[in-house]
Design an enzyme around this catalytic site. Structure first.
Site, PDB file in Angstrom:
ATOM      1  N   GLU A  40      -4.727   4.389   1.033  1.00  0.00           N
ATOM      2  CA  GLU A  40      -5.086   3.166   0.316  1.00  0.00           C
ATOM      3  C   GLU A  40      -6.466   3.244  -0.329  1.00  0.00           C
ATOM      4  O   GLU A  40      -6.630   2.922  -1.492  1.00  0.00           O
ATOM      5  CB  GLU A  40      -5.025   1.972   1.281  1.00  0.00           C
ATOM      6  CG  GLU A  40      -5.505   0.676   0.645  1.00  0.00           C
ATOM      7  CD  GLU A  40      -5.388  -0.527   1.567  1.00  0.00           C
ATOM      8  OE1 GLU A  40      -4.936  -0.369   2.717  1.00  0.00           O
ATOM      9  OE2 GLU A  40      -5.752  -1.628   1.126  1.00  0.00           O
ATOM     10  N   ARG A  48      -2.280  -6.465  16.893  1.00  0.00           N
ATOM     11  CA  ARG A  48      -3.319  -5.834  16.074  1.00  0.00           C
ATOM     12  C   ARG A  48      -4.648  -6.580  16.154  1.00  0.00           C
ATOM     13  O   ARG A  48      -4.674  -7.813  16.242  1.00  0.00           O
ATOM     14  CB  ARG A  48      -2.836  -5.720  14.625  1.00  0.00           C
ATOM     15  CG  ARG A  48      -1.593  -4.839  14.510  1.00  0.00           C
ATOM     16  CD  ARG A  48      -1.086  -4.741  13.092  1.00  0.00           C
ATOM     17  NE  ARG A  48      -1.835  -3.818  12.264  1.00  0.00           N
ATOM     18  CZ  ARG A  48      -2.415  -4.152  11.117  1.00  0.00           C
ATOM     19  NH1 ARG A  48      -2.395  -5.387  10.671  1.00  0.00           N
ATOM     20  NH2 ARG A  48      -3.040  -3.239  10.407  1.00  0.00           N
ATOM     21  N   GLU A  96      -5.523   2.857  15.447  1.00  0.00           N
ATOM     22  CA  GLU A  96      -4.696   2.829  14.231  1.00  0.00           C
ATOM     23  C   GLU A  96      -5.390   3.604  13.112  1.00  0.00           C
ATOM     24  O   GLU A  96      -6.519   3.326  12.748  1.00  0.00           O
ATOM     25  CB  GLU A  96      -4.478   1.369  13.790  1.00  0.00           C
ATOM     26  CG  GLU A  96      -3.690   1.224  12.484  1.00  0.00           C
ATOM     27  CD  GLU A  96      -3.445  -0.243  12.069  1.00  0.00           C
ATOM     28  OE1 GLU A  96      -3.466  -1.139  12.942  1.00  0.00           O
ATOM     29  OE2 GLU A  96      -3.238  -0.474  10.864  1.00  0.00           O
ATOM     30  N   ASP A 125     -12.149  -1.240   7.210  1.00  0.00           N
ATOM     31  CA  ASP A 125     -10.759  -1.092   6.771  1.00  0.00           C
ATOM     32  C   ASP A 125     -10.505   0.250   6.092  1.00  0.00           C
ATOM     33  O   ASP A 125     -10.383   0.302   4.873  1.00  0.00           O
ATOM     34  CB  ASP A 125     -10.413  -2.237   5.816  1.00  0.00           C
ATOM     35  CG  ASP A 125      -8.919  -2.346   5.563  1.00  0.00           C
ATOM     36  OD1 ASP A 125      -8.145  -1.663   6.250  1.00  0.00           O
ATOM     37  OD2 ASP A 125      -8.535  -3.129   4.682  1.00  0.00           O
ATOM     38  N   LYS A 185      -7.990  -0.614  14.476  1.00  0.00           N
ATOM     39  CA  LYS A 185      -8.238   0.334  13.382  1.00  0.00           C
ATOM     40  C   LYS A 185      -9.401   1.269  13.734  1.00  0.00           C
ATOM     41  O   LYS A 185     -10.330   0.873  14.437  1.00  0.00           O
ATOM     42  CB  LYS A 185      -8.545  -0.412  12.081  1.00  0.00           C
ATOM     43  CG  LYS A 185      -7.308  -1.075  11.483  1.00  0.00           C
ATOM     44  CD  LYS A 185      -7.537  -1.559  10.053  1.00  0.00           C
ATOM     45  CE  LYS A 185      -6.267  -2.265   9.562  1.00  0.00           C
ATOM     46  NZ  LYS A 185      -6.342  -2.698   8.143  1.00  0.00           N
ATOM     47  N   ASN A 195       2.645  -7.709   7.511  1.00  0.00           N
ATOM     48  CA  ASN A 195       2.707  -9.033   6.893  1.00  0.00           C
ATOM     49  C   ASN A 195       4.188  -9.401   6.796  1.00  0.00           C
ATOM     50  O   ASN A 195       4.908  -8.847   5.983  1.00  0.00           O
ATOM     51  CB  ASN A 195       2.090  -9.016   5.492  1.00  0.00           C
ATOM     52  CG  ASN A 195       0.606  -8.684   5.546  1.00  0.00           C
ATOM     53  OD1 ASN A 195      -0.146  -9.264   6.326  1.00  0.00           O
ATOM     54  ND2 ASN A 195       0.184  -7.731   4.729  1.00  0.00           N
ATOM     55  N   ARG A 233     -18.369  -8.911   8.883  1.00  0.00           N
ATOM     56  CA  ARG A 233     -16.980  -8.515   9.127  1.00  0.00           C
ATOM     57  C   ARG A 233     -16.892  -7.346  10.116  1.00  0.00           C
ATOM     58  O   ARG A 233     -15.947  -7.277  10.905  1.00  0.00           O
ATOM     59  CB  ARG A 233     -16.322  -8.153   7.797  1.00  0.00           C
ATOM     60  CG  ARG A 233     -14.945  -7.559   7.945  1.00  0.00           C
ATOM     61  CD  ARG A 233     -14.219  -7.556   6.635  1.00  0.00           C
ATOM     62  NE  ARG A 233     -13.065  -6.658   6.687  1.00  0.00           N
ATOM     63  CZ  ARG A 233     -12.254  -6.440   5.676  1.00  0.00           C
ATOM     64  NH1 ARG A 233     -12.478  -7.062   4.514  1.00  0.00           N
ATOM     65  NH2 ARG A 233     -11.234  -5.625   5.788  1.00  0.00           N
ATOM     66  N   ARG A 268       0.831  -1.219   0.000  1.00  0.00           N
ATOM     67  CA  ARG A 268       0.000   0.000   0.000  1.00  0.00           C
ATOM     68  C   ARG A 268       0.866   1.270   0.000  1.00  0.00           C
ATOM     69  O   ARG A 268       0.519   2.261   0.653  1.00  0.00           O
ATOM     70  CB  ARG A 268      -0.963   0.012   1.179  1.00  0.00           C
ATOM     71  CG  ARG A 268      -1.747  -1.277   1.365  1.00  0.00           C
ATOM     72  CD  ARG A 268      -2.468  -1.684   0.122  1.00  0.00           C
ATOM     73  NE  ARG A 268      -3.108  -2.993   0.256  1.00  0.00           N
ATOM     74  CZ  ARG A 268      -3.710  -3.621  -0.753  1.00  0.00           C
ATOM     75  NH1 ARG A 268      -3.733  -3.075  -1.963  1.00  0.00           N
ATOM     76  NH2 ARG A 268      -4.278  -4.790  -0.578  1.00  0.00           N
ATOM     77  N   GLU A 284      -5.850 -12.486   7.851  1.00  0.00           N
ATOM     78  CA  GLU A 284      -5.497 -12.541   6.430  1.00  0.00           C
ATOM     79  C   GLU A 284      -4.318 -13.484   6.165  1.00  0.00           C
ATOM     80  O   GLU A 284      -3.292 -13.079   5.622  1.00  0.00           O
ATOM     81  CB  GLU A 284      -5.192 -11.131   5.905  1.00  0.00           C
ATOM     82  CG  GLU A 284      -6.364 -10.180   6.075  1.00  0.00           C
ATOM     83  CD  GLU A 284      -6.129  -8.788   5.497  1.00  0.00           C
ATOM     84  OE1 GLU A 284      -4.977  -8.329   5.473  1.00  0.00           O
ATOM     85  OE2 GLU A 284      -7.132  -8.179   5.050  1.00  0.00           O
TER      86      GLU A 284
HETATM   87  C1  BDP Z   1      -5.582  -3.690   4.505  1.00  0.00           C
HETATM   88  C2  BDP Z   1      -4.603  -3.748   3.404  1.00  0.00           C
HETATM   89  C3  BDP Z   1      -3.649  -4.896   3.520  1.00  0.00           C
HETATM   90  C4  BDP Z   1      -3.057  -4.913   4.918  1.00  0.00           C
HETATM   91  C5  BDP Z   1      -4.160  -4.992   5.924  1.00  0.00           C
HETATM   92  C6  BDP Z   1      -3.691  -4.881   7.360  1.00  0.00           C
HETATM   93  O1  BDP Z   1      -5.308  -3.840   2.183  1.00  0.00           O
HETATM   94  O2  BDP Z   1      -2.675  -4.728   2.544  1.00  0.00           O
HETATM   95  O3  BDP Z   1      -2.163  -5.968   5.073  1.00  0.00           O
HETATM   96  O4  BDP Z   1      -5.043  -3.932   5.752  1.00  0.00           O
HETATM   97  O5  BDP Z   1      -3.910  -3.840   7.935  1.00  0.00           O
HETATM   98  O6  BDP Z   1      -6.024  -2.381   4.541  1.00  0.00           O
HETATM   99  O7  BDP Z   1      -3.126  -5.809   7.903  1.00  0.00           O
END
Ligand code: BDP
Length: 679
Positions: A393, A319, A387, A365, A360, A202, A336, A160, A286
């Site tokens: 993004e 997180r 966060e 998101d 977040k 990640n 979600r 991102r 994820e």
């Molecule tokens: C999303 C993004 C992804 C991130 C994820 C995160 O698309 O790339 O890895 O959040 O916050 O917004 O872990």
């Protein structure tokens, strides 16, 4: 270059009266003490003052013959009268004091880094051409943690990232030239950032080795650059490290071997970096590994790491972006938006004192519009931080203009009512409501190795504003914009007024031409730029709008929907649940309604969609016109950069306008009242 220097331009002061005043006081600086952050402060003054005042500027160590003296309050004790001492006494470690009259200027604080913040405050005032002969300022940051998360990968790409490649890594190597890292640290400390994680949440295979001897020597070097600017270094870790690194065949947090492995590992890290901040962890999210694999929960997982870090005062930043990303879109039983709260709320009270949950700002998101996450503040016995995403993004990717401070201000102002009226997000994350040991703010950074750091030069305002706002959430969006523009582009009033207007309207404009009324998404899958209305509709990610021929929106009410509204305290529960009370801008986040449903604004949903999309496009035309009006007042480089981005934004707005309007016209069959073209 001007692009590169962001808000630390230090342009020569041209106003002769102001210049005279500054020259008189800032003839030389006496630095008392030799701490590294004090040295950084001195270095900054040596860069800034000669440029701004067009004269030599010396360093002295004689406080009695210097008009300008800096040093922490212990070193400066004999130069501080009782009233000054008292002003700092009840303040935190990062508090600074600026005091001056015509003959003397003192910058002190409760620590060396506080003095650095004080020096930056002075330089900010000078860039704003303020009077500096009657200063009596004491400031401390409202938030304890003021963090940035880099989503940089070792190969040099940035998850991102919209401003080039990483300034930290290139092709699986650490950047040899660390100049940009140092300058980044300067910029961050100038707005009070005090923590940074330097790799993507990640954590891929090779990055897992960051916590090993293979890379710790290089990370040590980066840590010491940030340390000089009062910024603590954190690393994102792979929860399955013991397995990935080939040492164990399990990462079960309750397994003694795993626990010992992390203890040893942590000890090793601290040998390299004695003030290492700790770990940032994305687990069971994820496809990232986590405690779920072993039938353990997030408390088990984070506490295991917390125990390893405890002896060194390290923290686990865990997180809460946890949800089922392998959902069957046919199945309406999971929502979600509910996920973070459902996962974490029941664990309140089980986390170690050095675990901080990072939540977040919204339940989905980082969409252009979301309600505030109901998890923030809902765990009175757990450290939490919020966060944000400075990286755009979902808000135009630093091609489109989107000044995000107004969005964050709204989030911070939200009164959760968790402990009655006045329980705002701002007070919760500042630690004033639940009084847990740690709290604060984190955000995904928006910088890369583009010459101007942020792709769109105007996106620098978001980084600047993030820092200023986390330091002092009472600042308004307007104040922050003004400060940033003056420092970045100088004192021309027309430039100031025009850019301020552009920034302050940008979020609304972006919202106007993208997904309507809080429903979100409708972006190109994967990329997240540009429209694709059904792109995420039949996917596994839990991101649906449910548009059909009759209506649109997600029913999250308790009676007929997912019951998400129940995660809020009253009055929000009732407000969000009730079609008559829910604010227009969040209508489709909470309710599924017919296209002809009438909003509080008096328009129908469908007409609102048409109108906002025509308007949004026209507003971007307006931005271009405004910007073009500044062509003689702004240097070519920065002017062209923004002009080019605005032109791309116009293309994007057009795509959005036409696809959204056409889509909903075809779905609903209801024509635009004003008979405008729909394709
Ligand atoms: C999303 C993004 C992804 C991130 C994820 C995160 O698309 O790339 O890895 O959040 O916050 O917004 O872990």
């Amino acid at each position: 270059s001007k692009k590169y220097n962001m808000w630390l331009q230090y342009q020569p002061v041209t106003d002769s009266k102001v210049k005279e005043q500054y020259q008189l006081l800032l003839d030389q600086v006496c630095v008392i003490g030799d701490g590294i952050q004090l040295q950084a402060a001195k270095e900054e003054l040596l860069v800034a003052v000669p440029q701004m005042l067009d004269k030599k500027f010396n360093v002295s160590n004689d406080p009695y013959n210097s008009r300008f003296v800096i040093g922490n309050k212990i070193k400066l004790a004999q130069h501080l009268d009782e009233s000054k001492q008292a002003k700092l006494a009840d303040k935190n470690e990062e508090a600074f004091l600026l005091s001056s009259d015509e003959k003397q200027l003192i910058i002190t604080g409760n620590s060396d880094v506080a003095v650095l913040y004080g020096v930056h405050h002075l330089l900010r005032l000078m860039q704003l051409h303020a009077d500096i002969t009657q200063l009596d300022i004491v400031e401390q940051p409202k938030n304890q943690f003021r963090m940035l998360n880099q989503w940089d990968n070792f190969d040099g790409s940035i998850e991102r990232g919209y401003s080039g490649r990483s300034i930290f890594y290139q092709n699986n190597q650490f950047a040899e030239d660390k100049t940009r890292i140092k300058d980044y640290a300067r910029f961050l400390s100038s707005v009070g950032i005090n923590a940074i994680s330097i790799n993507n949440v990640n954590v891929w295979e090779e990055e897992t080795y960051f916590i090993t001897k293979k890379y710790l020597p290089e990370i040590q070097e980066i840590a010491s650059i940030f340390r000089t600017y009062g910024i603590k270094l954190y690393l994102s870790i792979n929860f399955a490290s013991p397995v990935t690194l080939g040492d164990l065949d399990t990462a079960d947090p309750l397994d003694q071997n795993v626990q010992n492995w992390w203890k040893e590992k942590t000890k090793e890290i601290y040998e390299y970096i004695p003030d290492f901040g700790g770990f940032v962890v994305k687990a069971d999210s994820e496809n990232r590994p986590g405690p779920f694999t072993y039938n353990r929960d997030h408390a088990d997982g984070s506490n295991m790491l917390a125990e390893a870090l405890e002896p060194f005062q390290g923290k686990v930043i865990w997180r809460c972006f946890v949800y089922n990303h392998l959902q069957d879109w046919r199945d309406r039983s999971t929502d979600r938006a509910r996920a973070a709260y459902d996962h974490f709320k029941p664990l309140d009270g089980r986390f170690h004192e050095n675990v901080i949950l990072q939540v977040k700002n919204g339940p989905m998101d980082f969409q252009v519009r979301e309600p505030v996450s109901p998890l923030i503040g809902a765990m009175p016995n757990t450290n939490q931080m919020i966060e944000f995403q400075v990286a755009q993004e979902y808000t135009g990717q630093q091609i489109d203009l989107c000044y995000l401070i107004p969005q964050w201000k709204e989030v911070l102002a939200f009164d959760t009512h968790i402990k009655g009226e006045g329980t705002t997000i701002e007070e919760i994350v500042a630690g004033n409501i639940h009084h847990n040991k740690y709290s604060g703010v984190a955000a995904v950074s928006n910088i890369g190795d583009d010459e101007n750091w942020t792709g769109n030069t105007l996106a620098q305002a978001n980084l600047y504003g993030y820092g200023r706002l986390t330091w002092n959430p009472a600042l308004t969006s307007e104040e922050i914009a003004k400060e940033w523009i003056r420092q970045t582009f100088g004192t021309n009033q027309e430039v100031l007024d025009t850019i301020e207007d552009m920034l302050l309207n940008a979020w609304e404009i972006y919202e106007n031409y993208t997904a309507p009324l809080g429903v979100g998404w409708m972006v190109t899958p994967g990329v997240h730029y540009g429209p694709n209305i059904d792109g995420y509709e039949y996917s596994k990610w839990g991101t649906y709008h449910f548009a059909d021929r009759d209506g649109i929106g997600v029913d999250r009410t308790k009676e007929t929907g997912t019951g998400y509204t129940e995660q809020y305290q009253e009055p929000h529960q009732s407000i969000y649940n009730d079609l008559d009370k829910v604010p227009d801008e969040l209508l489709l986040f909470f309710h599924h309604v017919p296209y002809k449903y009438t909003l509080k604004s008096g328009k129908t949903v469908i007409q609102h969609i048409y109108d906002t999309h025509y308007k949004g496009y026209e507003q971007v035309e307006g931005l271009i016109e405004q910007w073009n009006g500044l062509s003689n007042d702004i240097d070519r480089e920065r002017f062209e950069n923004v002009k080019n981005r605005l032109e791309r934004q116009l293309e994007n707005a057009k795509e959005w306008r036409d696809q959204i309007n056409t889509y909903f016209y075809r779905k609903s069959g209801i024509p635009d009242q004003h008979g405008r073209t729909i394709y």
